[in-house]
Design a protein around this motif. Structure first.
Motif, PDB file in Angstrom:
ATOM      1  N   PRO A 172       0.835  -1.200   0.000  1.00 25.33           N
ATOM      2  CA  PRO A 172       0.000   0.000   0.000  1.00 25.33           C
ATOM      3  C   PRO A 172       0.872   1.254   0.000  1.00 25.33           C
ATOM      4  N   ASP A 173       0.395   2.292  -0.687  1.00 20.94           N
ATOM      5  CA  ASP A 173       1.136   3.545  -0.819  1.00 20.94           C
ATOM      6  C   ASP A 173       1.453   4.155   0.538  1.00 20.94           C
ATOM      7  N   ALA A 174       2.656   4.714   0.658  1.00 17.81           N
ATOM      8  CA  ALA A 174       3.060   5.387   1.896  1.00 17.81           C
ATOM      9  C   ALA A 174       2.089   6.503   2.266  1.00 17.81           C
ATOM     10  N   ALA A 175       1.505   7.146   1.261  1.00 21.07           N
ATOM     11  CA  ALA A 175       0.576   8.253   1.525  1.00 21.07           C
ATOM     12  C   ALA A 175      -0.623   7.819   2.358  1.00 21.07           C
ATOM     13  N   LEU A 176      -0.973   6.534   2.295  1.00 19.03           N
ATOM     14  CA  LEU A 176      -2.139   6.047   3.057  1.00 19.03           C
ATOM     15  C   LEU A 176      -1.913   6.154   4.558  1.00 19.03           C
ATOM     16  N   ARG A 177      -0.654   6.283   4.971  1.00 19.69           N
ATOM     17  CA  ARG A 177      -0.360   6.445   6.389  1.00 19.69           C
ATOM     18  C   ARG A 177      -0.979   7.733   6.924  1.00 19.69           C
ATOM     19  N   SER A 178      -1.093   8.735   6.054  1.00 20.68           N
ATOM     20  CA  SER A 178      -1.660  10.014   6.500  1.00 20.68           C
ATOM     21  C   SER A 178      -3.058  10.264   5.924  1.00 20.68           C
ATOM     22  N   THR A 179      -3.396   9.658   4.784  1.00 19.44           N
ATOM     23  CA  THR A 179      -4.699   9.952   4.175  1.00 19.44           C
ATOM     24  C   THR A 179      -5.812   9.026   4.658  1.00 19.44           C
ATOM     25  N   ALA A 180      -5.489   7.778   5.015  1.00 19.63           N
ATOM     26  CA  ALA A 180      -6.516   6.871   5.534  1.00 19.63           C
ATOM     27  C   ALA A 180      -6.827   7.242   6.977  1.00 19.63           C
ATOM     28  N   PRO A 181      -8.098   7.304   7.360  1.00 19.26           N
ATOM     29  CA  PRO A 181      -8.431   7.603   8.756  1.00 19.26           C
ATOM     30  C   PRO A 181      -7.777   6.605   9.710  1.00 19.26           C
ATOM     31  N   ALA A 182      -7.423   7.069  10.887  1.00 18.71           N
ATOM     32  CA  ALA A 182      -6.764   6.201  11.874  1.00 18.71           C
ATOM     33  C   ALA A 182      -7.595   4.962  12.164  1.00 18.71           C
ATOM     34  N   GLU A 183      -8.923   5.125  12.246  1.00 16.97           N
ATOM     35  CA  GLU A 183      -9.787   3.969  12.532  1.00 16.97           C
ATOM     36  C   GLU A 183      -9.666   2.910  11.441  1.00 16.97           C
ATOM     37  N   VAL A 184      -9.571   3.365  10.206  1.00 15.72           N
ATOM     38  CA  VAL A 184      -9.419   2.441   9.076  1.00 15.72           C
ATOM     39  C   VAL A 184      -8.055   1.770   9.130  1.00 15.72           C
ATOM     40  N   ARG A 185      -7.000   2.547   9.325  1.00 21.43           N
ATOM     41  CA  ARG A 185      -5.652   1.961   9.404  1.00 21.43           C
ATOM     42  C   ARG A 185      -5.571   0.912  10.507  1.00 21.43           C
ATOM     43  N   ASN A 186      -6.146   1.220  11.659  1.00 18.09           N
ATOM     44  CA  ASN A 186      -6.072   0.289  12.792  1.00 18.09           C
ATOM     45  C   ASN A 186      -6.888  -0.974  12.565  1.00 18.09           C
ATOM     46  N   ALA A 187      -7.913  -0.897  11.709  1.00 15.99           N
ATOM     47  CA  ALA A 187      -8.770  -2.060  11.447  1.00 15.99           C
ATOM     48  C   ALA A 187      -8.164  -3.008  10.422  1.00 15.99           C
ATOM     49  N   VAL A 188      -7.158  -2.547   9.672  1.00 14.79           N
ATOM     50  CA  VAL A 188      -6.537  -3.383   8.634  1.00 14.79           C
ATOM     51  C   VAL A 188      -5.371  -4.129   9.265  1.00 14.79           C
ATOM     52  N   THR A 189      -5.596  -5.401   9.553  1.00 16.05           N
ATOM     53  CA  THR A 189      -4.590  -6.189  10.276  1.00 16.05           C
ATOM     54  C   THR A 189      -4.022  -7.342   9.447  1.00 16.05           C
ATOM     55  N   ALA A 190      -4.521  -7.528   8.237  1.00 14.93           N
ATOM     56  CA  ALA A 190      -4.026  -8.601   7.370  1.00 14.93           C
ATOM     57  C   ALA A 190      -3.396  -7.998   6.131  1.00 14.93           C
ATOM     58  N   GLY A 191      -2.603  -8.792   5.444  1.00 15.43           N
ATOM     59  CA  GLY A 191      -1.994  -8.335   4.206  1.00 15.43           C
ATOM     60  C   GLY A 191      -0.656  -7.671   4.430  1.00 15.43           C
ATOM     61  N   ARG A 192      -0.165  -7.037   3.385  1.00 15.06           N
ATOM     62  CA  ARG A 192       1.166  -6.429   3.414  1.00 15.06           C
ATOM     63  C   ARG A 192       1.128  -5.066   4.103  1.00 15.06           C
ATOM     64  N   PRO A 193       2.235  -4.656   4.749  1.00 16.42           N
ATOM     65  CA  PRO A 193       2.259  -3.385   5.465  1.00 16.42           C
ATOM     66  C   PRO A 193       2.342  -2.199   4.484  1.00 16.42           C
ATOM     67  N   ILE A 194       1.951  -1.041   4.972  1.00 12.54           N
ATOM     68  CA  ILE A 194       2.128   0.183   4.180  1.00 12.54           C
ATOM     69  C   ILE A 194       3.617   0.389   3.941  1.00 12.54           C
ATOM     70  N   GLU A 195       3.950   0.786   2.705  1.00 12.13           N
ATOM     71  CA  GLU A 195       5.365   0.990   2.375  1.00 12.13           C
ATOM     72  C   GLU A 195       5.963   2.122   3.218  1.00 12.13           C
ATOM     73  N   GLU A 196       7.268   2.085   3.374  1.00 15.57           N
ATOM     74  CA  GLU A 196       7.969   3.155   4.061  1.00 15.57           C
ATOM     75  C   GLU A 196       8.048   4.363   3.147  1.00 15.57           C
ATOM     76  N   GLU A 197       8.164   5.541   3.732  1.00 13.63           N
ATOM     77  CA  GLU A 197       8.314   6.760   2.941  1.00 13.63           C
ATOM     78  C   GLU A 197       9.550   6.654   2.060  1.00 13.63           C
ATOM     79  N   LYS A 198       9.438   7.134   0.820  1.00 11.91           N
ATOM     80  CA  LYS A 198      10.574   7.054  -0.100  1.00 11.91           C
ATOM     81  C   LYS A 198      11.485   8.254   0.064  1.00 11.91           C
TER      82      LYS A 198
END
Length: 198
Positions: A172-198
Motif C-alpha cells: 500500500p502507498d506510503a501516503a495512506l499512512r496520512s490519508t486513511a483515517p486512523a480507525e481504518v488503518r487500525n482495522a486493517v490487520t491482514a496483508g502487506r504493510p504500508i510501504e515506508e516513505e521514499k
C-alpha cells in the motif's frame, strides 16, 4: 534496480504515462498499483471497463460498491484495497462504520447492506461454501436475482485485481499512512504493510 512489488519497474508507455498523469492530477502522486499495472495498462483499463459494464445493468450505488470492495478486500486479506476502499467508505459514511466493515462487524450498515457485505465476504473466502440459503437471504433483503448476479460479478472481478497485486508483492502507498483515517488503518490487520516513505 528499481522495483515495484517483486518486479522491476516497467518502462512506461504513452498509455502508462497517461494513467500516471491521471493519478497525479487526482492524488498528487502515482499509486503503486498504477506503477505495477504499467506492465499492461490496457488490461487494467479493460478490467475497469468490465467492472463498469457489469454494474451498468443494475447500477449499484457508490456506497454499495464501497461496502462490497471493503468487505471482500478485508476478508481476502488485501491490505491495499482495504485501506483505499475503507477510506472511501469512511467518506460515504464515517470512519467508525468503515472500520467495522473491515472487521466484519456491520452495525453501522442497513439490513440490506449487512447482507450484501456478508455475501461479499463469503465469495472472497470460499465461493464453494455459499448456499442457496445465502442467495435467499439476499433476495429477502430486497435484491433481485439480476442484482445478485451483478454483485457477485463485481466482487469476483475486484478479487481478480487484488490477486495480481497481492501475489506480486505490492505494498500500500506510503501516503495512506496520512490519508486513511486512523480507525481504518487500525482495522486493517491482514496483508502487506504500508510501504515506508521514499
Amino acid at each position: 534496480m528499481h522495483k515495484i512489488g517483486f518486479l522491476s519497474v516497467p518502462e512506461p508507455t504513452a498509455e502508462g504515462r497517461r494513467v500516471f498523469d491521471e493519478d497525479i492530477a487526482e492524488l498528487g502522486y502515482v499509486m503503486n498499483v498504477t506503477r505495477l499495472w504499467a506492465y499492461q495498462p490496457a488490461t487494467a483499463t479493460g478490467l475497469f471497463d468490465l467492472l463498469r459494464r457489469a454494474n451498468s445493468a443494475d447500477n449499484l450505488s457508490l456506497r454499495q460498491r464501497f461496502i462490497l470492495v471493503t468487505a471482500c478486500a478485508s476478508a481476502f486479506g488485501d491490505s491495499y484495497c482495504s485501506l483505499m476502499w475503507g477510506s472511501k467508505l469512511a467518506t460515504a459514511s464515517d470512519a467508525q462504520t468503515a472500520a467495522e466493515v473491515l472487521r466484519g462487524a456491520d452495525d453501522g450498515l442497513s439490513t440490506s447492506e449487512r447482507v450484501m457485505a456478508g455475501w461479499a465476504r463469503k465469495v472472497a473466502r470460499d465461493p464453494n461454501a455459499t448456499s442457496e440459503a445465502d442467495v435467499q437471504a439476499l433476495r429477502d433483503a430486497g435484491f433481485s436475482d439480476s442484482q445478485i448476479f451483478t454483485i457477485t460479478v463485481f466482487v469476483a472481478l475486484r478479487l481478480a485485481f487484488s490477486t495480481v497485486n497481492d501475489a506480486l508483492g505490492l505494498l500500500p502507498d506510503a501516503a495512506l499512512r496520512s490519508t486513511a483515517p486512523a480507525e481504518v488503518r487500525n482495522a486493517v490487520t491482514a496483508g502487506r504493510p504500508i510501504e515506508e516513505e521514499k
